[in-house]
Design an enzyme around this catalytic site. Structure first.
Site, mmCIF file in Angstrom:
data_model
loop_
_atom_site.group_PDB
_atom_site.id
_atom_site.type_symbol
_atom_site.label_atom_id
_atom_site.label_comp_id
_atom_site.label_asym_id
_atom_site.label_seq_id
_atom_site.Cartn_x
_atom_site.Cartn_y
_atom_site.Cartn_z
ATOM 1 N N LYS A 179 0.625 3.978 -1.848
ATOM 2 C CA LYS A 179 -0.092 5.244 -2.141
ATOM 3 C C LYS A 179 0.849 6.227 -2.840
ATOM 4 O O LYS A 179 1.103 7.338 -2.369
ATOM 5 C CB LYS A 179 -0.687 5.842 -0.870
ATOM 6 N N ASP A 230 3.881 11.122 -7.143
ATOM 7 C CA ASP A 230 5.130 11.817 -7.490
ATOM 8 C C ASP A 230 5.101 12.110 -8.988
ATOM 9 O O ASP A 230 4.113 11.789 -9.660
ATOM 10 C CB ASP A 230 6.328 10.924 -7.093
ATOM 11 N N ASP A 266 0.843 -1.200 0.000
ATOM 12 C CA ASP A 266 0.000 0.000 0.000
ATOM 13 C C ASP A 266 0.882 1.254 0.000
ATOM 14 O O ASP A 266 0.935 1.988 0.994
ATOM 15 C CB ASP A 266 -0.921 -0.042 1.230
HETATM 16 O O1 LIG Z 1 -8.950 5.408 1.812
HETATM 17 C C1 LIG Z 1 -8.276 4.564 2.427
HETATM 18 C C2 LIG Z 1 -7.188 3.937 1.864
HETATM 19 C C3 LIG Z 1 -6.505 2.988 2.593
HETATM 20 N N1 LIG Z 1 -6.868 2.659 3.841
HETATM 21 C C4 LIG Z 1 -6.096 1.622 4.563
HETATM 22 O O2 LIG Z 1 -6.968 0.553 4.943
HETATM 23 C C5 LIG Z 1 -6.628 0.068 6.240
HETATM 24 C C6 LIG Z 1 -7.849 0.127 7.120
HETATM 25 O O3 LIG Z 1 -7.529 -0.346 8.397
HETATM 26 P P1 LIG Z 1 -8.599 -0.474 9.577
HETATM 27 O O4 LIG Z 1 -7.780 -0.778 10.780
HETATM 28 O O5 LIG Z 1 -9.530 -1.610 9.199
HETATM 29 O O6 LIG Z 1 -9.326 0.798 9.690
HETATM 30 C C7 LIG Z 1 -5.458 0.902 6.747
HETATM 31 O O7 LIG Z 1 -4.283 0.149 6.597
HETATM 32 C C8 LIG Z 1 -5.399 2.101 5.827
HETATM 33 O O8 LIG Z 1 -4.084 2.485 5.533
HETATM 34 C C9 LIG Z 1 -7.924 3.291 4.400
HETATM 35 O O9 LIG Z 1 -8.275 3.017 5.565
HETATM 36 N N2 LIG Z 1 -8.627 4.222 3.671
#
Ligand SMILES: O=c1ccn([C@@H]2O[C@H](COP(=O)(O)O)[C@@H](O)[C@H]2O)c(=O)[nH]1
Length: 249
Positions: free
Chosen positions: A71, A74, A69
């Site tokens: 994200k 750049d 992840d």
């Molecule tokens: O818009 C976004 C993009 C990525 N995330 C990621 O998902 C998980 C959610 O974790 P929980 O503990 O279930 O809340 C987290 O790793 C974020 O980096 C997001 O939440 N929203």
């Protein structure tokens, strides 16, 4: 062009990604070993910063799919470097911010396609983050100074992702129906911000249940704290699997 698409024999396992938001390497790998028969995907962010590509290789050796992840956000030339790197590394799924624009996203995909052809291996599936699930309507309009509703902006950014040749997007469960209208049927839609009924949404501002997200066409549920902070992780995952199976019935 070949993209990671392999599937396991269990549909609910394919739909589940555990967000490994922890920085203790041994604990992280123990959790993967504990849950990998129920969970098909594992996502890393801060752990990648600490433990790098070696951690990705350790996860891949456990025969699970790795969601890196990053994200990315750049200039196009830098994104081209990432396209080569993540393909060489063998990550299955990688995120890029749609707010970086079409040229930036396209550069990632093009370089990954070239690397995949050269190395004779699939490139990662690329998904564009539309609007973070921690952003609400007020935050979008007043803090980020973006006009319109969150839903309209998610649809607009999904269109940019499609134009750039990405494989899908990341959105909140409540935007799935809208996103499905903009994107091709095969698009890969990733939804963080899902919880079982009654469980806290924590810092997510746009949330939904696992069951509704599956019913609305999510390709992958990304769940962290509901599982990581539970007393019995396997029981919690088994309960989520049941909710997924019911939604699919
Ligand atoms: O818009 C976004 C993009 C990525 N995330 C990621 O998902 C998980 C959610 O974790 P929980 O503990 O279930 O809340 C987290 O790793 C974020 O980096 C997001 O939440 N929203």
């Amino acid at each position: 062009m070949s993209v990671h698409t392999e599937r396991s024999s269990s549909p609910s396992r394919d739909k589940l990604c555990l967000a490994l938001d922890l920085t203790d390497r041994a604990a992280l790998l123990d959790i993967v070993d504990e849950l990998k028969d129920l969970v098909g995907w594992f996502k890393i962010n801060s752990a990648f910063t600490l433990f790098g590509p070696e951690l990705v290789r350790e996860l891949l050796a456990r025969d699970v799919r790795v969601f890196l992840d990053l994200k990315l956000h750049d200039i196009p030339n830098t994104l081209a470097g990432y396209g080569t790197a993540v393909t060489e590394l063998g990550a299955h799924l990688v995120t890029v911010h749609t707010s970086g624009g079409v040229d930036m996203m396209r550069s990632l995909v093009t370089s990954a396609d070239e690397a995949a052809a050269q190395l004779n291996k699939p490139r990662p599936t690329f998904v564009g983050v539309t609007i973070l699930t921690s952003t609400d309507q007020t935050g979008l309009n007043q803090e980020l100074n973006v006009p319109g509703t969150v839903e309209e902006e998610v649809a607009r950014r999904a269109g940019l992702a499609k134009e750039a040749g990405l494989d899908g997007i990341v959105c909140a469960p409540v935007e799935l129906a809208t996103a499905r209208k903009v994107l091709p049927d095969a698009a890969f839609l990733v939804t963080p911000g899902t919880r079982s009924p009654g469980v806290s949404g924590n810092d997510h501002r746009r949330v939904g249940t696992h069951a509704n997200a599956i019913a609305d066409g999510s390709s992958l549920l990304v769940i962290g704290r509901q599982v990581l902070h539970s007393e019995d992780r396997r029981t919690t995952v088994a309960q989520i699997v049941e909710e997924i199976e019911e939604a699919r019935a």
